[in-house]
Design a protein around this motif. Structure first.
Motif, short mmCIF file in Angstrom:
data_model
loop_
_atom_site.label_atom_id
_atom_site.label_comp_id
_atom_site.label_asym_id
_atom_site.label_seq_id
_atom_site.Cartn_x
_atom_site.Cartn_y
_atom_site.Cartn_z
N UNK A 111 -6.17 9.51 2.00
CA UNK A 111 -4.83 9.06 1.52
C UNK A 111 -4.11 9.39 0.35
N UNK A 114 -1.00 10.59 2.78
CA UNK A 114 -0.25 8.72 4.04
C UNK A 114 0.16 8.25 2.54
N UNK A 115 -0.67 8.38 1.44
CA UNK A 115 0.60 6.99 0.95
C UNK A 115 1.99 8.29 -0.07
N UNK A 118 4.47 7.67 2.45
CA UNK A 118 5.11 6.34 2.44
C UNK A 118 5.96 6.17 1.29
N UNK A 199 2.70 -2.09 -2.76
CA UNK A 199 1.90 -1.96 -2.18
C UNK A 199 1.23 -1.14 -2.96
N UNK A 200 1.70 0.16 -3.28
CA UNK A 200 1.54 1.13 -4.99
C UNK A 200 0.11 -0.06 -6.14
N UNK A 202 -1.07 -1.97 -4.93
CA UNK A 202 -1.95 -3.54 -5.04
C UNK A 202 -3.05 -2.14 -4.42
N UNK A 203 -2.28 -0.90 -4.31
CA UNK A 203 -4.10 -0.01 -4.44
C UNK A 203 -4.24 0.99 -5.29
N UNK B 106 -5.67 -4.04 -0.70
CA UNK B 106 -6.05 -2.63 -0.57
C UNK B 106 -5.68 -2.16 0.90
N UNK B 108 -4.34 -3.32 3.46
CA UNK B 108 -2.86 -3.72 3.97
C UNK B 108 -2.30 -2.26 3.62
N UNK B 109 -2.46 -2.18 1.88
CA UNK B 109 -1.37 -1.17 1.99
C UNK B 109 -2.51 0.44 2.82
N UNK B 110 -3.26 0.92 2.73
CA UNK B 110 -3.30 1.55 3.00
C UNK B 110 -2.77 2.06 4.82
N UNK B 112 -0.65 0.32 5.86
CA UNK B 112 1.11 0.57 5.77
C UNK B 112 1.35 2.27 5.92
#
Lengths: 343, 270
Positions: A111, A114-115, A118, A199-200, A202-203, B106, B108-110, B112
């Motif tokens: 992860x 991946x982030x 991103x 997105x960040x 939310x993560x 979460x 969906x974020x992963x 992407x």
């Protein structure tokens, strides 16, 4: 603060052990706006070093030509020479057993990768755009800061050179449609970046760090890219506003700043052990140069004035032999007058 | 695709159903298409099949120049043209077909993030190997890329493309990498994907998403394409769960009446 105590104690012991062996030296841009450094790459490396407890001698400078690689950040190491790319620095820290990702599971490691991708694909281009291409921000903030802080005479051309290299980089990343018309390209970049920040956020959810209670390399990357955007005072602030609306990301950044980069002077013992001359050193470095520059400039100015005076004939020196003194009284008188005039 | 056009397309798209005659355009499959383009094209096809949207594949020598963004593949649906996987996903979403609706925020974020991982590491590595590795460029990439063009256009266009890719590599800091470092990056990416997948059938358990389509497109193409050396495919073969993942998608989505099409489409570069 209390819950981080074990890590800090651990750091102190490591620092003590490594005090003998020369620590790694990191050259990075100096800080401003309450940040330890103004540059995202430098911030990432600094944060990772703090998270992992790597002992660093930090030189906060404003002249990239003083760094061993000619660019900032640069890490001077004992066995690997000088490193200029942030991700290689992190790999180097890891090789030296300073690993902030030690507790992560394999899936969390995936992860992280991946982030980071991103952020680099979606957020970094927009950050570069907002700092270096957006004309309001560039003229009022970015160029101004670098021009005021980079020493003379580099401040006349380094900011422009950085600007054009960032512009080239953006053009190549985004394909050949020129960035100058602005509108379309800007909207597209910002759209990606806003989505990326959402997105960040939310993560992250309501955790302290991305993977629970202790910070990892992903936290360092996110902090490095978001903190400048959060702290700098930008006149054109579309990205900034969106970031400020995401409370958990803002809190994440300020939290790291207060925990790991307390204001100078109010430091814990660990910092004193790891970099006793970190901040002072750079000022110490600057002092003799300042004196030298002052003396040099006085000499240069004097030389220029004198040579101008000689060349244009305001002052002229006639050599007069003593035998001919009587015959050439007139010439002597003129010569004397002029020399006296100079005094 | 520009934002204004995108907004327009998604508005229009919502009202019209998916037509029967939708077409996907890609370069000639036997002697022109390159590894990276084939991977992207296969990803789009897999995605559309997962959505059960019918599409015909058309091969055109000038597909690259027909595409609105200059990148292949692109689809022609009704009176709209959309290129690349990202915009196509949005386009189908506007028409009411989506694979990622069941995911939480979460996830969906992963999803992407992993899609960016594939794009920034696998796709870039493919481009590097195709254009920056001298051997591959000389023996495979340049001859294939310039098949449809007469002399001297073939040399000019291939050279231009190579120059463009090399400049891009320089901009993202890949220019200084050796081919081994690039293989190492591919390994790292595959390892991350493999760990994320674990023992699940798809990345987000039972249902495939666009991430599965993208990963399948790239890995399947790498596995079935012959390059000057098989180092790239070997890197992927180290991960058995990724191999069975590719076989699973191939069987489930390409296994029916035209199983020959996918195999036939992937012509080994020889």
């Amino acid at each position: 603060m209390l819950k981080f105590c074990p890590k800090k104690c651990f750091r102190v012991t490591i620092d003590a052990k490594n005090n003998m062996a020369a620590a790694m030296e990191l050259y990075c841009w100096k800080g401003d706006w309450d940040l330890p450094s103004v540059d995202p790459d430098c911030l990432t490396v600094l944060a990772y070093a703090r998270f992992s407890g790597a002992p660093l001698k930090v030189h906060k400078i404003t002249n990239p030509w003083k760094s061993p690689t000619g660019s900032l950040p640069a890490l001077k190491t004992k066995d690997d020479g000088c490193i200029s790319q942030p991700h290689k620095m992190i790999i180097h820290f890891r090789k030296q057993k300073y690993n902030a990702d030690y507790d992560l599971s394999a899936k969390e490691g995936a992860d992280t990768l991946a982030f980071i991708c991103l952020m680099e694909e979606k957020f970094l281009p927009a950050l570069i755009y907002t700092l270096w291409v957006d004309s309001k921000n560039y003229v009022d903030v970015t160029r101004r800061w670098y021009a005021e802080n980079i020493p003379f005479p580099l401040n006349f051309f380094l900011p422009n050179r950085m600007h054009s290299s960032f512009l080239d980089r953006l053009r190549l990343i985004k394909g050949d449609n020129g960035l100058e018309p602005g509108e379309e390209a800007e909207k597209e970049l910002y759209k990606d970046a806003l989505e990326c920040m959402t997105l960040l956020s939310q993560r992250l959810g309501n955790q302290t760090f991305f993977f629970g209670q202790s910070p990892s390399s992903l936290d360092a990357h996110v902090f490095g890219l978001l903190a400048p955007l959060l702290k700098m005072k930008l006149p054109s602030n579309k990205l900034q506003q969106h970031l400020k609306s995401l409370d958990n990301l803002c809190h994440f950044c300020t939290n790291i700043l207060t925990l790991y980069f307390p204001p100078e002077g109010a430091d814990g013992p660990s910092r004193k052990a790891s970099s006793p001359h970190g901040g002072d050193n750079s000022e110490f470095d600057n002092e003799p140069h300042k004196r030298r520059n002052q003396i040099l400039s006085v000499f240069v100015a004097l030389g220029a004035m004198l040579s101008y005076a000689f060349l244009t004939g305001i002052v002229s020196v006639h050599r007069v032999d003593s035998h001919h003194a009587v015959q050439k009284t007139e010439a002597v008188r003129i010569g004397e007058d002029e020399i006296n005039g100079e005094d | 695709m520009s934002l204004a056009a995108e907004a327009f397309v998604s508005q229009i798209a919502a009202v019209e159903p998916w037509p029967e005659n939708a077409t996907l355009y890609q370069p000639l499959k036997d002697d022109q298409i390159l590894l990276s383009d084939h991977a992207s094209s296969l990803a789009v096809q897999a995605y559309l099949r997962m959505c059960t949207l019918p599409v015909q594949v058309a091969c055109r020598a000038n597909a690259e120049y027909m595409s609105p963004s200059g990148k292949v593949p692109f689809i022609h649906v009704g009176n709209q043209v959309v290129s690349e996987l990202g915009p196509i996903v949005q386009f189908t979403k506007a028409k009411g077909h989506s694979l990622s609706d069941g995911l939480n925020e979460v996830q969906k974020a992963e999803m992407k993030a992993y899609m960016e991982l594939v794009n920034s590491m696998l796709l870039t590595a493919e481009l590097y190997i195709l254009w920056c590795d001298e051997n591959t460029a000389k023996q495979i990439t340049v001859p294939r890329y310039s098949t449809p063009y007469p002399w001297p256009l073939n040399h000019i266009l291939a050279y231009q493309k190579q120059w463009e890719v090399k400049r891009k590599m320089k901009a993202i800091g890949w220019a200084g990498k050796t081919i081994d470092q690039v293989y190492e990056d591919v390994s790292q990416c595959c390892q991350a994907l493999s760990q994320r997948l674990g023992t699940q059938p798809y990345f987000f358990n039972k249902q495939p998403t666009e991430l599965d389509a993208l990963v399948f497109g790239h890995l399947f193409t790498i596995l079935t394409t012959e390059l000057t050396s098989d180092a790239l495919a070997e890197r992927v073969k180290n991960y058995s769960n990724l191999l069975s993942f590719c076989q699973r998608i191939e069987k489930n989505y390409f296994g029916d009446n035209d199983s020959s099409s996918i195999v036939g489409r992937i012509s080994p570069f020889s």
